[in-house]
Design a protein around this motif. Structure first.
Motif, PDB file in Angstrom:
ATOM      1  N   ASP A   9       7.685  17.224 -23.336  1.00 48.13           N
ATOM      2  CA  ASP A   9       6.829  17.216 -22.159  1.00 48.13           C
ATOM      3  C   ASP A   9       5.877  18.408 -22.193  1.00 48.13           C
ATOM      4  O   ASP A   9       6.276  19.528 -22.511  1.00 48.13           O
ATOM      5  N   THR A  36      11.151  12.423 -17.159  1.00 44.37           N
ATOM      6  CA  THR A  36      11.306  13.656 -17.912  1.00 44.37           C
ATOM      7  C   THR A  36      12.555  14.395 -17.461  1.00 44.37           C
ATOM      8  O   THR A  36      12.927  14.346 -16.286  1.00 44.37           O
ATOM      9  N   LYS A  37      13.207  15.049 -18.417  1.00 43.03           N
ATOM     10  CA  LYS A  37      14.405  15.828 -18.122  1.00 43.03           C
ATOM     11  C   LYS A  37      14.523  16.922 -19.169  1.00 43.03           C
ATOM     12  O   LYS A  37      14.470  16.640 -20.372  1.00 43.03           O
ATOM     13  N   ASP A  38      14.665  18.140 -18.704  1.00 46.19           N
ATOM     14  CA  ASP A  38      14.861  19.291 -19.587  1.00 46.19           C
ATOM     15  C   ASP A  38      13.773  19.415 -20.644  1.00 46.19           C
ATOM     16  O   ASP A  38      14.041  19.739 -21.802  1.00 46.19           O
ATOM     17  N   GLY A  39      12.524  19.123 -20.270  1.00 43.78           N
ATOM     18  CA  GLY A  39      11.407  19.306 -21.183  1.00 43.78           C
ATOM     19  C   GLY A  39      11.182  18.177 -22.172  1.00 43.78           C
ATOM     20  O   GLY A  39      10.324  18.267 -23.040  1.00 43.78           O
ATOM     21  N   VAL A  40      11.952  17.104 -22.033  1.00 43.24           N
ATOM     22  CA  VAL A  40      11.800  15.946 -22.915  1.00 43.24           C
ATOM     23  C   VAL A  40      11.460  14.735 -22.049  1.00 43.24           C
ATOM     24  O   VAL A  40      12.054  14.528 -20.999  1.00 43.24           O
TER      25      VAL A  40
END
Length: 75
Positions: A9, A36-40
Motif C-alpha cells: 500500500d 488494506t491491512k498492515d501496509g499490504v
C-alpha cells in the motif's frame, strides 16, 4: 473479466490503477474493491474488455505499477 491483485500500500496507487484502466487502456470498470491491512493491499476489479488480448494487456500493465506485486485472472 475479473482480476485480483495484491501489493504494498502506498499513496497514489489507486489513482495510478484507475488512470491506467480508464485513460490509457480505455476500459470500463464494473466494480473495484480494495482492502488494506498492515501496509499490504488486496483488490479485485471487474472490467469490460474486448477480448483476451485486451485483458492480457491490462494485466501486464497493472504489473508495471509500482507497488503491485501480483496480478491474477479470476475464472
Amino acid at each position: 473479466a475479473g482480476i485480483t491483485f495484491k501489493g504494498i500500500d502506498s499513496m497514489g496507487i489507486l489513482h495510478s490503477l484507475t488512470s491506467l484502466i480508464t485513460s490509457n487502456l480505455v476500459i470500463n470498470i464494473k466494480s473495484l474493491n480494495i482492502d488494506t491491512k498492515d501496509g499490504v493491499f488486496e483488490g479485485e476489479i471487474k472490467a469490460l474488455v474486448h477480448d483476451t488480448k485486451h485483458l492480457d494487456e491490462l494485466m501486464l500493465n497493472m504489473k508495471k505499477i509500482e507497488g503491485i506485486r501480483t496480478v491474477e485472472r479470476n475464472y
